[in-house]
Design an enzyme around this catalytic site. Structure first.
Site, PDB file in Angstrom:
ATOM      1  N   LYS A  54       0.934  -1.211   0.042  1.00 29.29           N
ATOM      2  CA  LYS A  54       0.171  -0.054   0.092  1.00 29.29           C
ATOM      3  C   LYS A  54       0.717   1.236   0.127  1.00 29.29           C
ATOM      4  O   LYS A  54       0.710   2.317  -0.640  1.00 29.29           O
ATOM      5  CB  LYS A  54      -0.963  -0.145   1.295  1.00 29.29           C
ATOM      6  CG  LYS A  54      -2.028  -1.082   1.253  1.00 29.29           C
ATOM      7  CD  LYS A  54      -2.787  -1.375   2.389  1.00 29.29           C
ATOM      8  CE  LYS A  54      -3.882  -2.660   2.171  1.00 29.29           C
ATOM      9  NZ  LYS A  54      -4.297  -3.030   3.455  1.00 29.29           N
ATOM     10  N   GLN A 100      -4.483  -1.725   9.481  1.00 30.94           N
ATOM     11  CA  GLN A 100      -4.199  -2.968   9.146  1.00 30.94           C
ATOM     12  C   GLN A 100      -4.852  -4.077  10.005  1.00 30.94           C
ATOM     13  O   GLN A 100      -4.575  -3.927  11.229  1.00 30.94           O
ATOM     14  CB  GLN A 100      -2.733  -3.203   8.829  1.00 30.94           C
ATOM     15  CG  GLN A 100      -2.524  -4.624   8.072  1.00 30.94           C
ATOM     16  CD  GLN A 100      -3.122  -4.435   6.633  1.00 30.94           C
ATOM     17  OE1 GLN A 100      -2.945  -3.423   5.896  1.00 30.94           O
ATOM     18  NE2 GLN A 100      -3.907  -5.593   6.145  1.00 30.94           N
ATOM     19  N   ASP A 123     -10.751   2.486   3.796  1.00 31.75           N
ATOM     20  CA  ASP A 123     -11.134   1.191   3.891  1.00 31.75           C
ATOM     21  C   ASP A 123     -12.721   0.825   3.829  1.00 31.75           C
ATOM     22  O   ASP A 123     -13.120   0.096   3.258  1.00 31.75           O
ATOM     23  CB  ASP A 123     -10.631   0.362   5.132  1.00 31.75           C
ATOM     24  CG  ASP A 123      -9.270  -0.402   4.647  1.00 31.75           C
ATOM     25  OD1 ASP A 123      -9.148  -0.438   3.542  1.00 31.75           O
ATOM     26  OD2 ASP A 123      -8.714  -0.571   5.750  1.00 31.75           O
TER      27      ASP A 123
END
Ligand code: NDP
Length: 288
Positions: A54, A100, A123
């Protein structure tokens, strides 16, 4: 029949090329670089790889990333206070925040996800953003289903009116995928069935799918007899084996029956990271 390959790697590159130009325009117009803050708690090797991809992805399209590495024993309060700081960051702007997953067991993920500002929730896991998706007014689409929808739309796979079977009902993949494909409009209008581990007669249902999307975390679980000839098969699963990566679909058998299929690797995976980058630019635009 030998299925046509739906090439996620190629599409991810195309979307990143488009994004690079959009990021350059954003920087020129706003004198600010879209910035992603990525928080990694602990030393899970899989998570390390995902976060690194990422961060590298941001650099490739001209965005900035800030990596926050916290030790495995970090408390929930410590993580919450970092998120609060990043939510407010003004002098050093942070447009998107990514925590994460999975988190170490002392941290309750259901306390963490709602703590991220819904305007920086790239997200798409904040309850407000999930609610907006349910209502058909999404702000940020969760990255894996977003990538799959792009793969279908940009490969001109007909979705409207077709029977999509989603196997798996996780909050991150199966559930938002089903919601997205049942919405009205482009990339939606499908008739969607959702299956899970308590579904009876699974093969009977998967065989009805015009588009079969599998996110269950069981290596090579979907075999050729479970697939309708000519169906589009999207394999979300990722499993590391001695012989390399495999998905939730038995690729060699199913590719002889399906009309289209995603490979593992090179299918859904590269798109997931790419859609996070798309969401980060969208977050930067929201804050301007
Ligand atoms: P979860 O473990 O959160 O959810 C799995 C889902 O599959 C659950 O709903 C479960 O049902 C269902 N399930 C499990 N076994 C069966 C079965 N035998 N028959 C029918 N349904 C079953 O997984 P995720 O959604 O997070 O991930 C799924 C896979 O996708 C994993 O391999 C993961 O690594 C991969 N992944 C890949 C990504 C990518 O970018 N390519 C991104 C995210 C995930 P129930 O709810 O009843 O337990």
């Amino acid at each position: 029949m030998t299925a046509a390959i739906l090439d996620g790697k190629k599409l991810a590159k195309q979307i990143r090329d488009e994004l690079r130009d959009e990021v350059a325009d954003f920087i020129e117009n706003n004198a600010e670089v879209p910035t992603l803050a990525a928080i990694l708690v602990g030393n899970d090797s899989g998570s390390e790889v995902y976060v690194r991809n990422k961060v590298t992805g941001c650099e490739q399209v001209g965005m900035q990333s800030r990596m926050y590495r916290l030790p495995a024993e970090t408390s929930q309060d410590e993580l919450l206070s970092l998120i609060a700081k990043l939510n407010k960051a003004k002098d050093e702007p942070v447009h998107g925040i990514l925590v994460q997953l999975p988190l170490p067991k002392q941290i309750d993920v259901t306390r963490i996800l709602p703590a991220v500002s819904p305007l920086k929730d790239v997200d798409g896991f904040h309850p407000e953003n999930v609610g907006r998706l349910v209502q058909g007014k999404p702000r940020f689409l969760p990255c894996t289903p977003f990538g799959i929808q792009q793969l279908l739309v940009r490969n001109k796979i007909e979705i409207a009116g077709r029977h999509v079977v989603v196997v798996g009902r996780s909050d991150t993949v199966g559930k938002p995928m089903a919601l997205m494909l049942m919405q009205r409009g482009l990339g939606g209008d499908a008739t969607v069935t959702v299956c899970h581990s308590k579904t009876n007669n699974l093969p009977e249902i998967t065989r009805q799918a015009d588009i079969l999307i599998v996110a269950i975390g069981q290596p090579k679980f979907i075999t050729a007899p479970m697939v309708k000839p000519g169906a589009v098969v999207i394999d979300v699963g990722i499993h590391r084996t001695g012989k390399g990566l495999v998905g939730d679909v038995d690729f060699s058998g199913v590719s002889r029956v399906a009309g289209h299929i995603t490979p593992v690797p090179g299918g859904v995976g590269p798109l997931t990271v790419t859609m996070l980058l798309v969401n980060t630019l969208a977050a930067a635009r929201l804050l301007h």
